[in-house]
Structure formats: structure tokens, C-alpha cells
Design a protein around this motif. Structure first.
Motif: not given
Ligand code: ZN
Ligand code: GLN
Length: 764
Positions: A654, A656, A735-736
Motif C-alpha cells: 500500500h 499513499c 485511500d488509506c
Molecule cells: Zn496509507
């Protein structure tokens, strides 16, 4: 005489006084007078501390209530219209620009509602500045006189300071055009902003300042001819129009590729960073003209290690032998903003480890000692003690672990490669998991409620036993699992309730890390972080996350993802070692995480996510060989961590907080990645991912906002992405992580997300 200089000192106060008073002010529990009083106290203590340590050149205007770049935007009236509509006091305007402002009247009606300006990472540090935002309507003019006020405040205390300002070219370069003026090039405002800077310089001169530090940190980036010319134009302008002496300062890298802009520049002196770029000394010495001074940054403003005084002195001596002692200044490499305030506040470190460190207060002393040494003062005792500390750290058993060093040497391509290529793993995994199209999942954390924090604190304090705490964590995991089952998510997570922070949690369980109790560093505004410190070779004595993942998997038939923080993120969000290169530290972390990944797999966890949100920010500031080398070793460290699993085990990752280039992640060879994406509307950006070979979940909703995302919003988002991105590799996720959210919006948004995904399955 060699002089000593500090480029900036932390402004948060030794016990986070600034945070406490600003947050109280925002809540209405402190007055404007309280704010001012605290700020005066902090500034005074900082100045006196430096004066007492014998520093010759002490900075002023390094204080800020929120961010020094934001202060400049305010000073030059770079204030988007939305902030001037409410007649706010100056300080409230600054805060509104930094963090947004919502105010309700007694009836609960919104009377003020403005969003914040964009916040961006300050070069490759973990500090974030508020981005100057220019529009064709920007009316550049002077708004107040903060640098002069701060200078006079110090002068009234009997302390002569050197005011510091971010220079005009960097200020414009680091800004951006507002939405209403996208074709505006901020740099085109240079000729308009120079007179304003000049006016401030002249006011400072009249007030008694003889010298100003003007920072142009962009000089360590890849600049165009036009940007280099802007530097030439700006400093020639100041030379013509102001009498004050300017020291032009850069840091965080080498200036050599931009040397042409500095040669023959009519400034009084330069400051360069010789911690990050010691090799630039000969080159920069060649452009220093007869009367110019050179400030030699040798005490690291970005890290917490005790300076090797003998080594630093040797670098400065070289400059002295060329320029003479009157034209050389010993300095910190950059502002000390990026280091904790005072080692004296640490009560829990062992004596051995404490002796490795030097925080801002200690660094001021180091600068002073090096200057004293060069000026022939007797500092033999201090230098001997320092040499002994440096030697002790080198040979310490805390620093060195022969087994780990051996293991790093054994890393080879095979170890870092999955058994089969992705196309084959994809087939195998399809059979194992039998996931529908548009599989839904989340990024890992669920709301970290007050209840969780209270119980964790009780456990840390010892008022809750480990059995009780474990039971509590299990009940939280169960809550999260049941909720995910209820809304019918496909790949579940355990929710991370046991984690205080995604790096600290693992750091505390790894051998080779140290932690401070008060080592706070400003990240942005009133948000400070306490980075863990990598002190030695890193390894994992025992499993770190298996218990929680196994429990979660034991109570559901659906697949639960194991959840780890990747090697690069552990490295980037810690203070790294300075005696071993970062690649080695990343590989050690990779090996430690590999052990954890394999333990998770052996315990029956079939999907494992290794988060790397900091991957992009570690990218070296300049293009070229250093950057591609970073991409190589970063990817290698990730693959060392993850490639040991069987083909049927699915590896997720992941990312971001950044504009990710798909090319940065191909080499990781993760089966599935999830990426923050909801605010990226640019179709060209989506297109960049079209040819990314493995599976992706492009984040569909913003987890920083308490808004509930509707099913329609999800549908539209998915449709837009499907214009360019194929359904067969399409995952559906936020998103996160959701740790900063409340359950209310989390429940509604995720349920809407699942509903939207299901509707698409029938169409493909
Ligand atoms: Zn994240
Ligand atoms: N798994 C982490 C979480 O969900 C990832 C956090 C992050 O990317 N910053 O909180």
C-alpha cells in the motif's frame, strides 16, 4: 577568528509548550496574549541558550506559530481570497490558511468555513510546509513586519541576531498556481516580489541587523537555466538596492550542478551543507571570491548522532587553509528544526545509548566547540571525551551484531524472487481465493477509538494486566471482523487496534531500535512526531504480529490479511544510523520482516500486506544514478521481506501521501497494491497505471475527511477509472487506513463502497 553559527533552532519548546498553547488557543482555552507570552518565552530561551554556548551568529525569525513558509505567504500577502472574507485577526488568518477553519454561531450555523492550503513535504525531510498559492488576483504587498519584530525582540534582550528568511526564488518555486490561475508561473512574480524582500531587508538594516541569512534550498535540486537565472537576478537586485550583508544558504545536498548561478554572485557569503555533501568542498571553494565568507555546515541538522568533532574540524580546517580564519564560519548543516530539543529531557535511555546522541541543544555546543578548537582555545578535554564516545559507539555490542551482518551478505537475487512470475501466481491464487471481480478490502486500520487509547495507556502504565489487555484487543478485533462480515467485504483485516503507530509498534519489538520519551520533532503545525532511532544492526527476536492475525483468522471463514510495515517506511520514519548506509539498514529490516512474513504464512495467513507509504518520499532529490540506485535497493529490501512465500500466498502493498509513479512499484512484484487515489482526478494520471501488470486498488474515497461517501460517488469513481483501467485487475478500497476516522462515517462509507462494487460485478 573562525565564527560559529546556528541556522535555526527548534521552536516547539523543551516540553512542547508551543503545541500546548496553540491547541488551547484553537479550543478557546488560551488567549492571544497567552500565545504571545509563550512564544516570547520560547524565543528568549533559545537565544539565551545559544548565547551562553558562545554562538557568534544566532538566528532570529526562525520561530513560527505554524510554519515559516506560511508566515512568508502572510508577510507578502499571498493570501487567497477565501481567507480575507471573514475579517479574521492576522494570527487567525495564518491558522486558517494552515489548517482550515470552521466556526458555528450559537444556533449551530456555519459562520466561517474555509479549507486549508495544501501541505507538502519540505524537501526530503519529514517536515511539511504550507504551500504558497498564487493567483492572478494575488496582490503582493507587505503585511506586517514579522522578521523585523523578531529581530527587535532579541535586540531588546541585548542579543544581536541574524534574521533568517526563505529566499524569493525558493519561495516562488515551492509555491503553486491556484485553481483559478493554472497558467500562472509563480516564478514570473519574481520582479514584483523582490522590492518587498528588499523593503524588509532595509527595515532590518535600519533596525540594526548587519547580516541576514537568506535560504535558497532549491539550489540542491535539478534546476533549469531559467531558475538559475532567477537566482542571479534576485541577488544582483539586492546587491544594488540594499546595504545589508546577505549569507545565501542551502542545505540537504550538493550545489555543484548549480554552481554557475553562484559564481560571481554579489553576496557577502555562502552557507553549504557538508554533512550531506562533503565532496563539494573543493568545487565550492573555487567560486568563493576574495571578500566572501564560507559557512561550513558540519553539525547535522537532520539527525541525532553525536558529531565526530575531529572529523568536522578537519573539514573546516581545509576551508580555513584556503580562505583564512576570518572568512570561515562553523555552522549547523541546516536549521536544527528537524532534531529534538534537548537530550537532557530523556530519562529512560541507558547511559551507553545516551552517549551516542546529540539533540539540538547539544549540537549548539558542538558548533561552539569546533570553533573554539580552530581558534586555539583549550578544548582538549572535550575533544578527547568526544573521540572516546565515537569510538565506543563504533565497537558497541548495541551497534554491532555479527549474525545480522553475515545474513545481509547472504542476500542474493534468488532470495528476493518469488518462485514463479506473476502471471502464474495469478492463476494459482485465483483458485485459492475464488474472489469475485472488483474484490473489496480496506487498508488495515479501523477507528482508533478513545476506548482503545485509554486501555493502551492503562496497559503501558501497568494498571491493566497483559491478560486483560489481550482480551480487550481480541474483543476489538472481533468487533471489526463482525462488521466486515456484516457489510460483506471480501478480504478482511484485523483492524490494528494493538498498534500505537505503524513504525513504532514494530520498532519496539525489533532489536536495534531505541526510543525517546520526549524526542519530539515538528512534523507540521502543532503535530509533532517522536521518531524511533535505529541504533544498531536490526533483527527480529520473535514474532510481532502473528498472534493478532491468527486470532482474527480463527473467528471468520473469510480471508484475513496479515498487516506489516515495510522496510523503507520503517527506515524513513525513524532516525537512521549515520555509520552504515541506508541500503544496509533497509536490507536488515527486509530480513527481519521476512521472518515475520514467513511466520504469518506458516500460521495459516494466506494474504499478507506490507505497507510502504514512505517509498516515494525516499526518492533522492535529484534525478540520475543516485535515484535509480535508490529504486533498486528499496525494491530489493521489499522483495527480501516478501518473496519467501509460496506462490499461493498473496502479497499486498500500500502507498499513499504522494504522487506515485507506477514505475516506482513494478519492481516490488507485489500481487496486489492499493494506492491513495481519490483526490487524483487527472485522467492522465489514471492512464499511467493502465499497463501496470499486477492488480491495483486505486483508492476510492478520502479517509482524511469525516464525510460519508455515497454509493453514487463510488459508482462514478469506478466508472471513470474503468475508462482506462481494466476490470480484471481492479480492486476496490479506500485511500488509506481508517484509524483517524469515527465509526459512524466508516460504517456508512464502507457499506456504500461494497454495494457499489457488487453492482459492477453483474456488468462484467
Ligand atoms: Zn496509507
Ligand atoms: N496499514 C496502515 C493503516 O491502515 C497503513 C497506514 C498508512 O499507509 N499510512 O493504518
Amino acid at each position: 577568528m573562525v565564527k560559529s553559527a546556528v541556522l535555526g533552532f527548534p521552536r516547539i519548546g523543551p516540553n512542547r509548550e508551543l503545541k500546548k498553547v496553540t491547541e488551547a488557543y484553537w479550543k478557546g482555552n488560551a488567549t492571544h496574549d497567552d500565545l504571545i507570552a509563550t512564544s516570547k518565552e520560547i524565543k528568549k530561551n533559545n537565544w539565551l541558550l545559544q548565547q551562553q554556548q558562545g554562538i557568534d551568529i544566532i538566528p532570529s525569525n526562525d520561530f513560527s506559530f505554524y510554519d515559516q513558509v506560511l508566515d512568508l505567504s502572510y508577510l507578502f500577502n499571498v493570501i487567497p481570497k477565501r481567507y480575507s472574507e471573514y475579517d479574521l485577526a492576522p494570527i487567525d488568518t495564518v491558522f486558517a490558511m494552515g489548517r482550515g477553519l470552521q466556526q458555528n454561531d450559537d444556533q449551530g450555523n456555519k459562520v466561517v468555513d474555509v479549507t486549508a492550503l495544501e501541505m507538502v513535504k519540505w524537501f526530503d525531510s519529514n517536515y511539511h510546509y504550507v504551500r504558497p498559492t498564487f493567483s492572478k488576483n494575488t496582490n503582493l504587498k507587505l503585511n506586517g513586519s514579522k522578521p523585523v519584530d523578531d529581530y527587535l525582540e532579541a535586540k531588546a534582550l541585548g542579543i544581536q541576531t541574524r534574521p533568517v528568511l526563505l529566499g524569493p526564488v525558493s519561495f516562488l518555486y515551492l509555491g503553486k498556481a491556484d485553481k483559478d490561475s493554472l497558467d500562472l508561473d509563480p516564478l514570473s512574480l519574481l520582479s514584483e516580489i523582490l522590492p518587498l524582500y528588499n523593503e524588509i531587508f532595509n527595515q532590518l538594516y535600519k533596525a540594526g541587523a548587519t547580516e541576514i541569512q537568506v535560504d535558497e534550498p532549491i539550489l540542491v535540486l535539478d534546476l533549469t537555466e531559467k531558475e538559475r537565472n532567477a537566482i542571479v537576478e534576485a541577488y544582483n537586485y539586492f546587491h544594488k538596492n540594499s546595504q545589508v550583508n546577505i549569507t545565501l544558504a542551502t542545505y540537504f545536498g550538493t550545489v555543484v550542478p548549480n554552481l554557475s548561478a553562484l559564481k560571481d554572485l554579489p553576496v557577502a557569503g555562502f552557507h553549504f551543507d557538508f554533512v550531506r555533501a562533503p565532496d563539494q568542498l573543493d568545487d565550492v571553494l573555487s567560486i568563493i571570491s576574495d571578500k566572501q565568507t564560507l559557512s561550513v555546515g558540519v553539525v547535522d541538522g537532520r539527525n541525532i548522532w553525536k558529531n565526530d568533532l575531529a572529523k568536522s574540524t578537519a573539514i573546516v580546517e581545509k576551508a580555513v587553509s584556503k580562505l583564512g580564519s576570518d572568512r570561515v564560519i562553523v555552522a549547523t548543516s541546516s536549521s536544527l528544526l528537524h532534531t529534538p530539543v534537548d537530550l537532557a529531557n530523556e530519562t529512560k535511555l541507558s547511559d551507553e545509548v545516551r552517549d551516542f546522541f546529540s539533540f539540538a541543544t547539544q549540537k549548539v555546543n558542538e558548533v561552539s566547540l569546533i570553533a573554539n578548537k580552530l581558534n586555539g582555545k583549550n578544548v582538549t578535554k572535550e575533544f578527547e571525551a568526544n573521540a572516546a564516545s565515537i569510538k565506543a559507539r563504533k565497537s558497541s555490542s548495541i551497534t554491532n551484531d555479527a549474525k545480522v551482518q553475515e545474513r545481509v551478505k547472504s542476500i542474493n537475487e534468488k532470495l528476493a524472487q518469488r518462485t514463479s512470475p506473476f502471471v502464474e501466481r495469478e492463476k494459482i491464487q485465483k483458485d485459492v481465493f475464488k474472489l469475485p471481480l472488483f474484490p473489496t478490502t480496506t487498508i488495515g486500520s479501523f477507528p482508533q477509538t478513545k476506548d482503545i487509547r485509554i486501555n493502551r495507556n492503562k496497559f503501558v502504565k501497568g494498571t491493566l494486566s497483559s491478560e486483560e489487555y489481550e482480551k480487550f484487543i481480541q474483543s476489538e478485533i472481533e468487533k471489526v471482523i463482525r462488521f466486515q462480515e456484516e457489510i460483506d467485504l471480501d478480504v478482511l483485516v484485523h483492524g490494528e487496534p494493538e498498534r500505537n503507530d505503524m513504525v513504532q509498534y514494530f520498532g519496539e519489538q525489533l532489536k536495534g531500535y531505541a526510543f525517546t520519551t520526549n524526542g519530539w520533532v515538528q512534523s507540521y503545525g502543532s503535530r509533532y512526531v517522536r521518531p524511533p532511532i535505529i541504533v544498531g544492526d536490526l533483527s527480529r527476536p520473535k514474532a510481532m504480529s502473528v498472534k493478532e492475525s491468527v486470532y482474527a483468522q480463527s473467528i471468520t471463514k473469510k480471508h484475513v490479511k496479515g498487516m506489516l510495515t515495510g522496510p523503507i517506511t520503517c527506515l524513513r520514519w525513524s532516525f537512521p544510523r549515520d555509520d552504515v548506509d541506508q541500503q544496509t539498514q533497509a536490507l536488515q529490516l527486509g530480513l527481519a520482516l521476512r521472518d515475520e512474513v514467513l511466520d504469518l504464512e506458516a500460521a495459516g495467513i494466506k494474504i499478507i500486506q506490507v505497507d510502504e507509504p514512505a517509498l516515494r518520499e525516499g526518492l533522492p532529490l535529484r534525478a540520475g544514478p543516485e535515484r535509480s540506485a535508490y529504486m533498486d535497493w528499496a525494491a530489493l529490501a521489499f522483495r527480501v521481506a516478501t518473496a519467501g512465500v509460496q506462490d499461493k500466498t498473496q502479497i499486498h502493498s500500500h502507498f499513499c501521501y504522494s504522487d506515485l509513479d507506477p514505475n516506482h512499484i513494478k519492481a516490488l512484484d507485489a500481487d496486489v497494491v492499493s494506492i491513495e487515489f481519490s483526490k487524483k482526478d487527472d485522467p492522465n494520471y489514471i492512464a499511467e497505471f493502465k499497463d501496470y501488470p499486477n492488480h491495483i486498488g486505486l483508492g476510492l474515497y478520502d479517509i482524511h475527511s469525516p464525510r460519508v461517501a455515497s454509493k453514487d460517488e463510488f459508482t462514478t469513481k469506478v466508472e471513470t477509472i474503468l475508462d482506462t483501467y481494466p476490470a480484471k485487475r481492479f480492486w476496490v478500497n479506500p485511500d488509506c487506513g481508517l484509524k483517524t476516522r469515527d465509526w459512524y462515517e466508516t460504517k456508512l462509507s464502507l457499506a456504500n463502497m461494497v454495494e457499489a462494487a457488487k453492482a459492477f460485478r453483474t456488468k462484467y
